[in-house]
Every structure is written in structure tokens, then in C-alpha cells.
Motif scaffolding. Sequence first.
Motif, PDB file in Angstrom:
ATOM      1  N   GLU A   1      74.637  12.634  13.577  1.00 40.87           N
ATOM      2  CA  GLU A   1      74.121  13.041  12.271  1.00 40.87           C
ATOM      3  C   GLU A   1      73.926  14.553  12.177  1.00 40.87           C
ATOM      4  OE1 GLU A   1      70.646  10.633  11.194  1.00 40.87           O
ATOM      5  OE2 GLU A   1      71.214   9.303  12.845  1.00 40.87           O
ATOM      6  N   ALA A   2      73.602  15.167  13.298  1.00 43.65           N
ATOM      7  CA  ALA A   2      73.381  16.619  13.358  1.00 43.65           C
ATOM      8  C   ALA A   2      73.628  17.055  14.796  1.00 43.65           C
ATOM      9  CB  ALA A   2      71.967  16.972  12.916  1.00 43.65           C
ATOM     10  N   GLY A   3      73.861  18.345  14.971  1.00 44.04           N
ATOM     11  CA  GLY A   3      74.078  18.829  16.321  1.00 44.04           C
ATOM     12  C   GLY A   3      74.108  20.338  16.394  1.00 44.04           C
ATOM     13  N   PHE A   4      73.883  20.857  17.589  1.00 40.74           N
ATOM     14  CA  PHE A   4      73.948  22.304  17.786  1.00 40.74           C
ATOM     15  C   PHE A   4      74.381  22.608  19.204  1.00 40.74           C
ATOM     16  CE2 PHE A   4      69.628  21.177  19.009  1.00 40.74           C
ATOM     17  CZ  PHE A   4      69.368  21.961  20.118  1.00 40.74           C
ATOM     18  N   LEU A   5      74.881  23.812  19.387  1.00 41.16           N
ATOM     19  CA  LEU A   5      75.278  24.345  20.686  1.00 41.16           C
ATOM     20  C   LEU A   5      74.304  25.454  21.060  1.00 41.16           C
ATOM     21  CD1 LEU A   5      79.016  24.457  19.734  1.00 41.16           C
ATOM     22  CD2 LEU A   5      78.083  22.946  21.453  1.00 41.16           C
ATOM     23  N   CYS A   6      74.153  25.703  22.349  1.00 34.11           N
ATOM     24  CA  CYS A   6      73.201  26.733  22.770  1.00 34.11           C
ATOM     25  C   CYS A   6      73.662  27.390  24.059  1.00 34.11           C
ATOM     26  CB  CYS A   6      71.807  26.129  22.955  1.00 34.11           C
ATOM     27  SG  CYS A   6      71.705  24.871  24.268  1.00 34.11           S
ATOM     28  N   ASN A   7      73.338  28.666  24.186  1.00 30.29           N
ATOM     29  CA  ASN A   7      73.510  29.392  25.443  1.00 30.29           C
ATOM     30  C   ASN A   7      72.482  30.507  25.485  1.00 30.29           C
ATOM     31  OD1 ASN A   7      74.602  31.625  23.954  1.00 30.29           O
ATOM     32  ND2 ASN A   7      76.659  30.728  24.100  1.00 30.29           N
TER      33      ASN A   7
ATOM     34  N   VAL B   1      86.909  13.350  32.291  1.00 25.71           N
ATOM     35  CA  VAL B   1      88.040  12.424  32.426  1.00 25.71           C
ATOM     36  C   VAL B   1      87.682  11.014  31.975  1.00 25.71           C
ATOM     37  CG1 VAL B   1      89.186  13.742  34.243  1.00 25.71           C
ATOM     38  CG2 VAL B   1      87.459  12.024  34.849  1.00 25.71           C
ATOM     39  N   GLU B   2      86.387  10.693  31.932  1.00 24.47           N
ATOM     40  CA  GLU B   2      85.943   9.388  31.459  1.00 24.47           C
ATOM     41  C   GLU B   2      85.706   9.386  29.952  1.00 24.47           C
ATOM     42  OE1 GLU B   2      85.837   6.801  33.408  1.00 24.47           O
ATOM     43  OE2 GLU B   2      86.350   7.946  35.214  1.00 24.47           O
ATOM     44  N   GLN B   3      86.078  10.490  29.301  1.00 28.91           N
ATOM     45  CA  GLN B   3      85.908  10.642  27.847  1.00 28.91           C
ATOM     46  C   GLN B   3      84.432  10.597  27.432  1.00 28.91           C
ATOM     47  OE1 GLN B   3      88.583  11.380  25.476  1.00 28.91           O
ATOM     48  NE2 GLN B   3      89.225  11.944  27.547  1.00 28.91           N
ATOM     49  N   ASN B   4      83.613  11.231  28.268  1.00 25.90           N
ATOM     50  CA  ASN B   4      82.201  11.415  27.940  1.00 25.90           C
ATOM     51  C   ASN B   4      81.957  12.870  27.574  1.00 25.90           C
ATOM     52  OD1 ASN B   4      81.433   8.713  28.541  1.00 25.90           O
ATOM     53  ND2 ASN B   4      81.453   9.208  30.726  1.00 25.90           N
ATOM     54  N   LEU B   5      81.100  13.090  26.599  1.00 24.50           N
ATOM     55  CA  LEU B   5      80.771  14.441  26.143  1.00 24.50           C
ATOM     56  C   LEU B   5      80.106  15.232  27.260  1.00 24.50           C
ATOM     57  CD1 LEU B   5      80.567  16.467  23.762  1.00 24.50           C
ATOM     58  CD2 LEU B   5      78.403  15.361  23.140  1.00 24.50           C
ATOM     59  N   VAL B   6      80.528  16.499  27.417  1.00 21.95           N
ATOM     60  CA  VAL B   6      79.954  17.360  28.456  1.00 21.95           C
ATOM     61  C   VAL B   6      79.213  18.550  27.845  1.00 21.95           C
ATOM     62  CG1 VAL B   6      80.428  18.796  30.480  1.00 21.95           C
ATOM     63  CG2 VAL B   6      81.742  16.700  30.104  1.00 21.95           C
ATOM     64  N   GLU B   7      79.932  19.373  27.069  1.00 23.11           N
ATOM     65  CA  GLU B   7      79.364  20.629  26.578  1.00 23.11           C
ATOM     66  C   GLU B   7      80.323  21.263  25.589  1.00 23.11           C
ATOM     67  OE1 GLU B   7      78.951  22.720  30.262  1.00 23.11           O
ATOM     68  OE2 GLU B   7      81.099  22.987  30.538  1.00 23.11           O
ATOM     69  N   GLY B   8      79.963  22.447  25.089  1.00 20.93           N
ATOM     70  CA  GLY B   8      80.901  23.257  24.334  1.00 20.93           C
ATOM     71  C   GLY B   8      81.702  24.111  25.306  1.00 20.93           C
ATOM     72  N   ILE B   9      82.579  24.945  24.770  1.00 16.96           N
ATOM     73  CA  ILE B   9      83.403  25.791  25.633  1.00 16.96           C
ATOM     74  C   ILE B   9      82.548  26.807  26.381  1.00 16.96           C
ATOM     75  CG2 ILE B   9      85.252  27.520  25.677  1.00 16.96           C
ATOM     76  CD1 ILE B   9      86.424  26.121  23.198  1.00 16.96           C
ATOM     77  N   SER B  10      81.617  27.404  25.676  1.00 18.05           N
ATOM     78  CA  SER B  10      80.754  28.419  26.292  1.00 18.05           C
ATOM     79  C   SER B  10      79.286  28.134  26.005  1.00 18.05           C
ATOM     80  CB  SER B  10      81.132  29.815  25.772  1.00 18.05           C
ATOM     81  OG  SER B  10      81.044  29.853  24.351  1.00 18.05           O
ATOM     82  N   SER B  11      78.933  26.868  25.972  1.00 18.18           N
ATOM     83  CA  SER B  11      77.582  26.493  25.579  1.00 18.18           C
ATOM     84  C   SER B  11      77.293  25.054  25.964  1.00 18.18           C
ATOM     85  CB  SER B  11      77.416  26.665  24.066  1.00 18.18           C
ATOM     86  OG  SER B  11      78.441  25.940  23.386  1.00 18.18           O
ATOM     87  N   ASN B  12      76.018  24.706  25.967  1.00 16.19           N
ATOM     88  CA  ASN B  12      75.606  23.310  26.081  1.00 16.19           C
ATOM     89  C   ASN B  12      75.419  22.742  24.681  1.00 16.19           C
ATOM     90  OD1 ASN B  12      73.958  24.508  28.862  1.00 16.19           O
ATOM     91  ND2 ASN B  12      75.301  22.726  29.053  1.00 16.19           N
ATOM     92  N   CYS B  13      75.265  21.432  24.587  1.00 16.19           N
ATOM     93  CA  CYS B  13      75.157  20.833  23.264  1.00 16.19           C
ATOM     94  C   CYS B  13      74.039  19.799  23.196  1.00 16.19           C
ATOM     95  CB  CYS B  13      76.483  20.205  22.834  1.00 16.19           C
ATOM     96  SG  CYS B  13      77.042  18.833  23.859  1.00 16.19           S
ATOM     97  N   PHE B  14      73.496  19.660  21.998  1.00 10.28           N
ATOM     98  CA  PHE B  14      72.515  18.637  21.651  1.00 10.28           C
ATOM     99  C   PHE B  14      72.995  17.957  20.381  1.00 10.28           C
ATOM    100  CE2 PHE B  14      70.131  21.365  24.396  1.00 10.28           C
ATOM    101  CZ  PHE B  14      69.118  20.611  24.962  1.00 10.28           C
ATOM    102  N   VAL B  15      72.867  16.630  20.328  1.00  6.52           N
ATOM    103  CA  VAL B  15      73.290  15.886  19.142  1.00  6.52           C
ATOM    104  C   VAL B  15      72.182  14.922  18.726  1.00  6.52           C
ATOM    105  CG1 VAL B  15      75.756  16.113  19.601  1.00  6.52           C
ATOM    106  CG2 VAL B  15      74.497  14.162  20.550  1.00  6.52           C
ATOM    107  N   PHE B  16      72.108  14.657  17.421  1.00  7.86           N
ATOM    108  CA  PHE B  16      71.087  13.781  16.851  1.00  7.86           C
ATOM    109  C   PHE B  16      71.749  12.462  16.488  1.00  7.86           C
ATOM    110  CE2 PHE B  16      68.094  12.271  13.590  1.00  7.86           C
ATOM    111  CZ  PHE B  16      66.871  12.538  14.217  1.00  7.86           C
ATOM    112  N   ILE B  17      71.350  11.381  17.177  1.00  5.64           N
ATOM    113  CA  ILE B  17      71.906  10.043  16.956  1.00  5.64           C
ATOM    114  C   ILE B  17      70.753   9.040  16.902  1.00  5.64           C
ATOM    115  CG2 ILE B  17      73.402   8.228  17.875  1.00  5.64           C
ATOM    116  CD1 ILE B  17      74.979  10.350  19.369  1.00  5.64           C
ATOM    117  N   ASP B  18      70.761   8.194  15.868  1.00  5.94           N
ATOM    118  CA  ASP B  18      69.756   7.125  15.742  1.00  5.94           C
ATOM    119  C   ASP B  18      68.327   7.639  15.858  1.00  5.94           C
ATOM    120  OD1 ASP B  18      71.723   5.195  15.377  1.00  5.94           O
ATOM    121  OD2 ASP B  18      71.858   4.725  17.519  1.00  5.94           O
TER     122      ASP B  18
END
Length: 279
Positions: free
Chosen positions: A234-240, A171-188
Motif C-alpha cells: 500500500e505504501a513504501g519507502f527506501l532509506c540510506n 534467487v528465491e524471488q524474495n525482496l531484499v533492498e533497493g539498489i543503494s538503499s534498504n526498503c520498508f513496505v506497508f502491507i495489511d
Amino acid sequence: MLYLKNGDFVDQHIVSIEDRAFLYGDGCFTTARLKAGEIMLWKRHLQRLQQAITALRINCDIDFIKNDKEKFLQHLPDGATGTIKILISRGTSARGYAIPNQSADIYFYYYPDAHCLTQPVILERVGLIAETLASSFRPLKGIKTLNRLEQIMLKSMAIQQQWDEALCFDVEQNLVEGISSNCFVFIDGIWHTPDLQCTGINGIMRQEILARMQHYQIPHQVRIISKAEISQIEAGFLCNALHPMQIMGQLVRDQDIVQSLDRQKCLQLFESLQLKELV
């Protein structure tokens, strides 16, 4: 498919209409990858079930799960590959929300899959879900209960948009996860994964990847990631537990903006973390 209930094999899976898993979603589960006859990351799955059993106050001896697992695997074909699902239901009881005293029912499912992945999966189009995830009821925080209605609705929305997956926000517009997965993102120049203080599931593979990042000294942060930062990814992936890395090829930020991501960074991380042994 093969089914086991409370240590007994059953040919046809029949559950009572008075079962609390059916009536209230009263229970928990975990889904694991079976590779060469062994459940991958078994200790983490067992810890997840123990955490859920304790939080939900389910009368279930963890040793029964261990024993049923050994019996179940002995009946599978040699070198079996596929998916194992373990579901715990509080069982049948009289009408009402009050917690009954009887022992829980333990179910094991096996879904065979002859196809064995050796490389990460590529998700060509990953969208951003507008609807926000509900904040977790504190006693259920991070628990994978049988109530997955939120994910079912989100999956339907993603399919309508012709997305392979989608990123979800609170609700605070912060990234949580994918629908059926967690996520990792590459920034800076560093890998990030969302802080899951308010909602989301701390998945088995997320835990494993974070442990490996620490072991192999891969710079990373667990932090709040705002929706405003999505354009910086810049890059990212989902995982479960079934897929250690699902690389995001493109982020669909709206109908007019498609953000292409660097797949090579994910492939390099896949090799650095030696995730091939988990696929």
C-alpha cells in the motif's frame, strides 16, 4: 572537496597502482551525512567499520579512525553540510591474495552540499529488477566492502528503464533492498522490512529506523517478503544514510502495470519517527 589520508591532508588524491583497494577491492567503506559540522549517526558508522575491519581481518586500529575524524572535522567550514566518506584499504603489498601484515590506509573524503533537505524525497517511478542479487559469502555477510560492481550494473539497468530507483530480489524471488538503499513496505496495516539472512546490507538508516519504530511502538516486522506480495504493498519507502526516507510514488511492476502507492502513510511515519532531525 577535502581529502585526508592517514591523518595527513592531501591536495590531490593519488593512490598507488599496487594498492589492494584498486587491485582487488580489498577494503570497506561507509558514507555518512554531515549536518552542521557533525556526522549524523556516527556511532552506527563506527560500528559498521569495526564490524568490517574484524570480518575482513584488516590491521586497522579503530582509535585511528576516531582521531582522524576529529582532525578532519576541525578543518571543515563552520556549520558544514554535505557528505563524508570513510574508506579503509588494506594498502599496498606484493602481488597475490595472501593478506599482508602492514597497517591499513584510512581515507576521509568531504563533498560539500549547500542544499539541505527538510522533507522526504519522492521517487516517482520505482521498478522491479529482474536480475537477482548474489547470495553473500558468509564471512562477508552484510559487510559493505569496496566491491560494488553488482550495484553499478543494477543502477545502469534502472537508468535504462528511466526508473528513479528499483527493488532487488534474491534467487528465491524474495525482496531484499533497493539498489543503494534498504526498503520498508506497508502491507495489511503494518510496516515490514525484508529479512537479510542471505544477502543485502543492513544499512545504518535501516538500523536507526527499526530502533525508532521499537522506541515509538510503531508496529513492524522483519520478515521474508516474497515477490508475489508486491501487489499488496500500500505504501513504501527506501532509506540510506544520506536519505532517511525516499518515498515510493509508483511501483512499475511491468510495462503495463503501474501501482500507485499511498505517500501520506510515509509522511505520517516520517513525523512519528522524528526523522526530520536526520535530513
